[in-house]
Design an enzyme around this catalytic site. Structure first.
Site, PDB file in Angstrom:
ATOM      1  N   ASP A  65      11.958  87.492  44.704  1.00 40.48           N
ATOM      2  CA  ASP A  65      11.088  88.205  43.768  1.00 40.48           C
ATOM      3  C   ASP A  65      11.123  87.514  42.413  1.00 40.48           C
ATOM      4  O   ASP A  65      12.154  86.946  42.054  1.00 40.48           O
ATOM      5  CB  ASP A  65      11.654  89.617  43.560  1.00 40.48           C
ATOM      6  CG  ASP A  65      10.725  90.713  44.046  1.00 40.48           C
ATOM      7  OD1 ASP A  65       9.795  90.398  44.793  1.00 40.48           O
ATOM      8  OD2 ASP A  65      10.963  91.883  43.682  1.00 40.48           O
ATOM      9  N   TYR A  67      11.708  87.494  38.408  1.00 41.81           N
ATOM     10  CA  TYR A  67      12.496  88.335  37.508  1.00 41.81           C
ATOM     11  C   TYR A  67      11.591  89.430  36.940  1.00 41.81           C
ATOM     12  O   TYR A  67      10.419  89.185  36.640  1.00 41.81           O
ATOM     13  CB  TYR A  67      13.067  87.506  36.358  1.00 41.81           C
ATOM     14  CG  TYR A  67      14.040  86.424  36.773  1.00 41.81           C
ATOM     15  CD1 TYR A  67      15.227  86.742  37.438  1.00 41.81           C
ATOM     16  CD2 TYR A  67      13.787  85.085  36.493  1.00 41.81           C
ATOM     17  CE1 TYR A  67      16.130  85.753  37.808  1.00 41.81           C
ATOM     18  CE2 TYR A  67      14.696  84.091  36.849  1.00 41.81           C
ATOM     19  CZ  TYR A  67      15.859  84.430  37.510  1.00 41.81           C
ATOM     20  OH  TYR A  67      16.744  83.451  37.874  1.00 41.81           O
ATOM     21  N   PHE A  78      13.965  81.358  40.425  1.00 37.88           N
ATOM     22  CA  PHE A  78      15.232  81.139  39.717  1.00 37.88           C
ATOM     23  C   PHE A  78      15.061  80.672  38.274  1.00 37.88           C
ATOM     24  O   PHE A  78      16.015  80.632  37.513  1.00 37.88           O
ATOM     25  CB  PHE A  78      16.147  80.156  40.469  1.00 37.88           C
ATOM     26  CG  PHE A  78      16.614  80.660  41.794  1.00 37.88           C
ATOM     27  CD1 PHE A  78      17.592  81.647  41.883  1.00 37.88           C
ATOM     28  CD2 PHE A  78      16.070  80.170  42.982  1.00 37.88           C
ATOM     29  CE1 PHE A  78      18.018  82.135  43.109  1.00 37.88           C
ATOM     30  CE2 PHE A  78      16.490  80.650  44.218  1.00 37.88           C
ATOM     31  CZ  PHE A  78      17.472  81.636  44.284  1.00 37.88           C
ATOM     32  N   HIS A 187      23.836  82.839  48.930  1.00 38.86           N
ATOM     33  CA  HIS A 187      23.003  82.952  47.727  1.00 38.86           C
ATOM     34  C   HIS A 187      23.844  82.687  46.482  1.00 38.86           C
ATOM     35  O   HIS A 187      25.040  82.992  46.460  1.00 38.86           O
ATOM     36  CB  HIS A 187      22.403  84.362  47.675  1.00 38.86           C
ATOM     37  CG  HIS A 187      21.258  84.505  46.739  1.00 38.86           C
ATOM     38  ND1 HIS A 187      21.432  84.759  45.391  1.00 38.86           N
ATOM     39  CD2 HIS A 187      19.925  84.429  46.943  1.00 38.86           C
ATOM     40  CE1 HIS A 187      20.236  84.831  44.815  1.00 38.86           C
ATOM     41  NE2 HIS A 187      19.310  84.639  45.726  1.00 38.86           N
TER      42      HIS A 187
END
Length: 221
Positions: A65, A67, A78, A187
């Protein structure tokens, strides 16, 4: 449907833009942006594609998703805008690069510099409502980004796919590993990284070693 996106991707994804699900998705997104604060800015929704044309793509990193905090999302997974504090996952990415390649922490978490070198920073969902993680999931973006990954797998070769965490691994499960380099790890989020599932994966040096072996230019991480 006419979509404002880099021309090389328009050639590859043109059929997707005319499918009913995509037209419904765009209607949903337009309504959301008109009635709520959403991220990234409208002209940044396809930024990952605009910075990294299809024919220039060498590495694919899959996020989930955007931010959902003010000023953070810039259309690249990211990545955050210049001047925005780095989120914990991004800090852990840079820590791994520091350990793996000996590179110092960069002054900004803006990853456009990666995208401009051929790193497709692809979120599975390209938009989100402010303060509501996952609010635009299940509306069609996942179908679209599945098609993106499929097109890359089918029509290109020797691409490095970095699949971090269970979601990304599932998203990239249909990548043809006989044609491409698939790197798997946990992750970079603190929850996963602090359990030993992220640090030491050496994905950044492994990617560059593979690219070099194929006669391609290494990425300046």
């Amino acid at each position: 449907m006419d979509v404002t996106i880099n021309a090389s991707w328009k050639n590859v994804l043109g059929e997707e833009f005319n499918k009913p699900y995509f037209e419904q998705l765009i209607d949903f997104v337009k309504t959301e942006y008109a009635t709520h604060t959403c991220y990234p800015k409208g002209n940044r929704i396809f930024a990952a594609f605009d910075h990294c044309p299809f024919d220039k793509t060498e590495v694919v990193i899959i996020g989930q998703d955007p931010y959902h905090g003010p000023g953070q999302a810039n259309g690249l997974c990211f990545s955050v805008n210049d001047g925005v504090p780095m989120p914990p996952s991004l800090i852990n990415i840079f820590r791994e690069i520091q350990d793996d390649l000996g590179k110092p922490f960069p002054p900004t978490g803006n990853l456009e510099r990666w995208a401009d070198q051929g790193v497709l920073l692809l979120n599975a969902t390209l938009t989100v409502r402010q303060g509501e993680a996952g609010s635009h999931q299940g509306k069609g973006w996942e179908t679209f980004t599945d098609a993106v990954i499929q097109k890359i797998s089918e029509h290109k070769k020797d691409i490095v796919f970095m699949l971090w965490g269970g979601y990304a691994k599932k998203k990239g499960a249909r990548v043809d590993a006989a044609k491409h380099k698939v790197l798997l790890s946990g992750h970079p989020s603190p929850l996963s990284a602090n359990k030993g599932h992220w640090f030491g994966n050496r994905h950044f040096s492994l990617a560059n070693e593979f690219l070099h072996a194929k006669g391609k230019k290494a990425i300046e991480w």
